[in-house]
Write an enzyme that holds these catalytic residues in place. Structure first.
Site, PDB file in Angstrom:
ATOM      1  N   LYS A 205      26.485  35.055  -3.978  1.00 25.63           N
ATOM      2  CA  LYS A 205      25.376  34.071  -4.433  1.00 25.63           C
ATOM      3  C   LYS A 205      24.123  34.973  -4.902  1.00 25.63           C
ATOM      4  O   LYS A 205      23.455  35.414  -4.178  1.00 25.63           O
ATOM      5  CB  LYS A 205      24.808  33.377  -3.087  1.00 25.63           C
ATOM      6  CG  LYS A 205      24.250  32.027  -3.157  1.00 25.63           C
ATOM      7  CD  LYS A 205      25.093  31.163  -3.896  1.00 25.63           C
ATOM      8  CE  LYS A 205      24.365  29.794  -4.236  1.00 25.63           C
ATOM      9  NZ  LYS A 205      25.010  28.971  -4.946  1.00 25.63           N
ATOM     10  N   SER A 411      27.850  24.844  -7.311  1.00 27.07           N
ATOM     11  CA  SER A 411      27.118  24.572  -6.152  1.00 27.07           C
ATOM     12  C   SER A 411      26.710  23.324  -5.419  1.00 27.07           C
ATOM     13  O   SER A 411      27.746  22.603  -5.255  1.00 27.07           O
ATOM     14  CB  SER A 411      25.702  25.589  -6.353  1.00 27.07           C
ATOM     15  OG  SER A 411      25.687  26.172  -5.215  1.00 27.07           O
TER      16      SER A 411
END
Length: 638
Positions: A205, A411
Site C-alpha cells: 500500500k 482499491s
C-alpha cells in the site's frame, strides 16, 4: 411655508425622475436576465439550432480535453464553453463510439477523419472502446484518415486505428512508454518540523510512501514494474491494430532514437515515417485537398473539404437513434473519479449520488439489469461501502449487476465491484490494491521552531488531543491503527465472500498490491477480459434479455437538496476565510497532493472520510508528453 414648499418642488421632481429611471432600469435588467436565462436553458437542453447532414461529406471526429467514460463537468461551465466556442474539457467515449457506429451505415458519410490535436488525456480502456468502434467502421468499407502536426502517446494510440496517418513534414510523434515517478517529501516535511503518522495494512500500500520516504520502496518498485509491463504490452497491441509491425518497430525506434535522429539530421517526422509508424508526410492544405477529391471542397471559403463535425452529426441523428430505442432497459451507472463522501463535485464519484442511482434502478420496473462502469482509483472507505451496499440492494430486487472496469478500478474501485454478479475488465485495467490506510500530520515541532507552543487541559484522556498542533497521542495512534486493521479485515472478508475465494488466497493477493486486468483474471479477482460490449451482453444474458428487446441508458446524476448545497458552499466559504493557519494549509496541501497523484484530471480535493480511512491506489500514470506544450517536444516547429 408655501414659499419653502415651492423651493423644494424642483428637487423633489429631480430625485423622483432619477428614482423612476433607476426603477425602469432595474425592471428592464430583471426582464432581460429572465430572457437570457431562458435562452441559456434552451441552449443547454436543445444543444443549439438544428443541423442537416449533407450527402457525400467527411465525418470529422475531434475529441477534446480528456476522453472520459462520463462527462460530469459543471453545467454552467458547459454553457459558457458552448457560448464562447471553447472546446469542451471532456469528451465522452460513448459520443465517439456512437458517431462511428451511426456513420458506418449512413450513406451520406463517405469517410471519417480523426482530428486529435485537442485531445489531452485518454486511458487504455477508452482507447480500446474507440478502437472497436473504428474497426466496425472500417469493416463497413469506409476509411479512417488522420492528419496531425504532433501526436502524443494517447493521441497516437487512437491515430493507429486509422487506415492512414499523415503527418506534417515539420511534425512528429512522442511516445515514451509508461512510468510512475511520484515526488517524495519526507526530507521537506522533516525540515518543516512536520511529523507524519501512517496507519496502513498491506506491504504494497504505497499511497503514503511520498510522505514517509525519499524514494520508492523495493516492494513498490517490484509491484509497479509488473503491471507497468502489462500496460505497455497492451498499448503496443492497440498501436498495432492496423500497422502490424508497429509493435516491434516502435520499441526498436525508442531504444535507438538518438542515433536515428542524428542520422536524419534531427528530422523527427522523417524518422517516424521511415520506421513505418506513420504513412505519409504532407501539409494540412495538401491533406484537405486530397480529401476534397473524394467529397469536394467546402464553399465557405475556409479551403477545406466538405465535412460535418461529429458533435453536429450526433445532434442531427439523435432523433433517429432515440426512435430505434425501445423495450426494457439496462442502466449504466458510472463510478468515475476519486470516491468521496456525500454527493461530490464534478470530477469525483459521490457515494450518496451513486448509491441513489443504484437504489432508483432497483425500484424501476423497466430496469432489468445494471452495468456498474468503474473508472476510479478509490477513495473514501465509507463512501465505497455505501455504494457496495446499494449494489446488494439491486441484487436483492432480483436484478443482476455486472461490474465493467475501465482504465482503473483499484482499491475503493474494487471495493464497489467485488459483489457484482460478473466482473469484466480490460487486459490493461489497473485493479486490485486491496488495502486501507490512514494519515495524520502534526506540526507541533514546526510551530516550536518559530516560538509557538500549545498547552492546556481536557476532561478526558482524548479531549483536545486530535489537533495538528500537538504530537499525536499514543492512545489515538492505537485507535487509528485498530480502525485501519478492522477496515482491511472487512475488505478481505468481503472479497473472499463476493469472489467465492478462500480467505487465505485473498490475503496472499491483497496487501495493497496492484494488478493488471490480465493478472487479476489469473488470480480470480475478475471473471473475464473484455470491454463494455461484453459487459452489456453478460448483463442481458443474466437478465434473460435477447438482442433488440432492451436499450442501455445512463441515469441522470442526482443533485443535493438546496439546503445541502447551501451548507456545502457556506462551509467552503468559511474554510476559505478562517483556514489561514498552518494546520489548514497543511491539510489542503496534503489532500491536494494525494488527489493529484490519484487523479490528475480532477480539480476537487479529496474530501475527509468521516473516519479518516481511505481505500485509494497511488497508481497515477505518467503518459509521456500528453500534458506538455507541443512546442516543448523534439522537432516541434510551431
Amino acid at each position: 411655508m408655501n414659499e419653502a414648499t415651492r423651493q423644494k418642488g424642483p428637487l423633489r421632481r429631480l430625485f423622483g425622475r432619477i428614482a423612476a429611471v433607476f426603477s425602469f432600469l432595474y425592471r428592464a435588467l430583471f426582464i432581460l436576465s429572465l430572457l437570457f436565462g431562458a435562452f441559456l436553458g434552451w441552449m443547454l437542453l436543445s444543444g443549439g439550432p438544428s443541423v442537416q447532414v449533407e450527402d457525400n461529406v467527411g465525418l470529422v471526429i475531434a475529441p477534446t480535453g480528456a476522453l472520459v467514460e462520463h462527462v460530469d463537468a459543471d453545467p454552467v461551465q458547459q454553457l459558457m464553453q458552448r457560448w464562447t466556442g471553447e472546446p469542451p474539457l471532456q469528451t465522452s467515449v460513448a459520443s465517439v463510439v456512437d458517431a462511428f457506429d451511426r456513420a458506418r451505415a449512413d450513406d451520406r458519410i463517405a469517410f471519417a477523419v480523426l482530428k486529435l490535436d485537442e485531445l489531452r488525456q485518454a486511458g487504455l480502456a477508452s482507447i480500446d472502446e474507440v478502437a472497436r468502434a473504428a474497426e466496425r467502421f472500417r469493416a463497413s468499407g469506409k476509411k479512417i484518415y488522420v492528419w496531425a502536426d504532433m501526436l502524443t502517446q494517447p493521441q497516437y494510440a487512437l491515430a493507429a486505428q486509422a487506415d492512414e496517418i499523415a503527418l506534417d513534414p515539420f511534425g512528429g510523434i512522442w511516445v515514451e512508454g509508461y512510468s510512475v515517478y511520484p515526488n517524495y517529501f519526507a526530507e521537506l516535511l522533516d525540515r518543516l518540523g512536520i511529523t507524519v503518522s501512517v496507519f496502513r495494512v498491506g506491504e504494497y500500500k504505497s499511497a503514503v510512501e511520498p510522505f514517509i520516504r525519499n524514494d520508492m520502496s523495493d516492494a513498490a518498485r517490484d509491484a509497479n514494474a509488473a503491471w507497468l509491463d502489462d500496460l505497455w504490452t497492451a498499448y503496443l497491441e492497440r498501436a498495432s491494430a492496423v500497422r502490424e509491425t508497429v509493435g516491434e518497430t516502435l520499441p526498436a525506434m525508442l531504444s535507438d532514437l538518438p542515433a536515428r535522429l542524428e542520422a536524419a539530421g534531427g528530422d523527427l517526422a522523417a524518422t517516424v515515417a521511415e520506421a513505418g509508424i506513420v504513412d505519409r508526410l504532407e501539409s494540412l492544405q495538401d491533406f484537405r485537398e486530397r480529401m476534397g477529391e473524394v467529397v469536394g471542397m467546402a464553399e465557405n471559403g475556409h479551403g477545406s473539404f466538405r465535412q460535418i463535425h461529429f458533435r453536429h452529426y450526433l445532434r442531427a441523428t439523435d432523433e433517429q437513434a432515440a426512435a430505434a430505442s425501445t423495450g426494457s432497459r439496462i442502466a449504466k451507472i458510472h463510478v468515475q473519479g476519486v470516491i468521496v463522501d456525500g454527493f461530490g463535485e464534478p470530477g469525483t464519484a459521490g457515494g450518496d449520488a451513486i448509491a441513489d442511482q443504484l437504489l432508483r434502478a432497483s425500484r424501476d420496473d423497466k430496469v432489468r439489469a445494471v452495468i456498474l462502469r468503474v473508472d476510479t482509483p478509490g477513495g473514501s472507505v465509507l463512501a465505497s461501502e455505501r455504494i457496495r451496499r446499494a449494489v446488494l440492494e439491486v441484487q436483492e430486487a432480483g436484478k443482476p449487476v455486472v461490474a465493467s472496469m475501465a482504465s482503473q478500478a483499484a482499491s475503493g474501485g474494487y471495493w464497489v465491484s467485488m459483489d457484482a454478479d460478473d466482473i469484466v475488465a480490460y487486459d490493461a485495467t489497473i485493479t486490485g490494491s486491496i488495502g486501507v490506510f490512514g494519515l495524520w500530520m502534526s506540526v507541533d515541532q514546526g510551530l516550536e521552531k518559530i516560538g509557538v507552543h500549545t498547552d492546556g487541559i481536557g476532561t478526558t484522556p482524548l479531549a483536545g488531543k486530535l489537533r495538528p498542533d500537538q504530537p499525536l497521542d499514543e492512545n489515538l495512534e492505537r485507535v487509528f491503527q485498530s480502525g485501519v486493521e478492522h477496515a482491511y479485515a472487512s475488505f478481505v472478508e468481503r472479497v473472499a465472500a463476493g469472489r467465492e475465494l478462500p480467505i487465505e488466497t485473498v490475503r496472499d493477493i491483497a496487501e495493497g498490491r496492484v494488478w493488471s486486468g490480465t493478472q487479476a483474471l489469473e488470480r480470480g479477482l475478475v471473471d473475464r477480459l473484455g470491454g463494455l460490449d461484453l459487459a452489456i451482453d453478460r448483463a442481458a444474458e443474466l437478465a434473460g434479455l435477447t438482442e433488440g428487446e432492451y436499450r442501455v441508458t445512463t441515469p441522470a446524476t442526482p443533485q443535493p437538496r438546496l439546503m445541502d448545497a447551501l451548507q456545502f458552499w457556506s462551509g467552503r466559504a468559511y474554510a476559505a476565510l478562517s483556514g489561514t493557519g498552518m494546520d489548514a494549509w497543511l491539510a489542503g496541501w496534503a489532500r491536494s497532493h494525494l488527489q493529484g497523484r490519484a487523479q490528475a484530471a480532477s480539480l476537487a480535493l479529496i474530501p475527509a472520510d468521516p473516519r479518516g480511512l481511505y481505500a485509494l491506489c497511488d497508481c497515477q500514470l505518467d503518459h509521456g508528453a500528453a500534458g506538455l506544450p507541443r512546442t516543448s517536444l523534439p522537432g516541434a516547429a510551431r
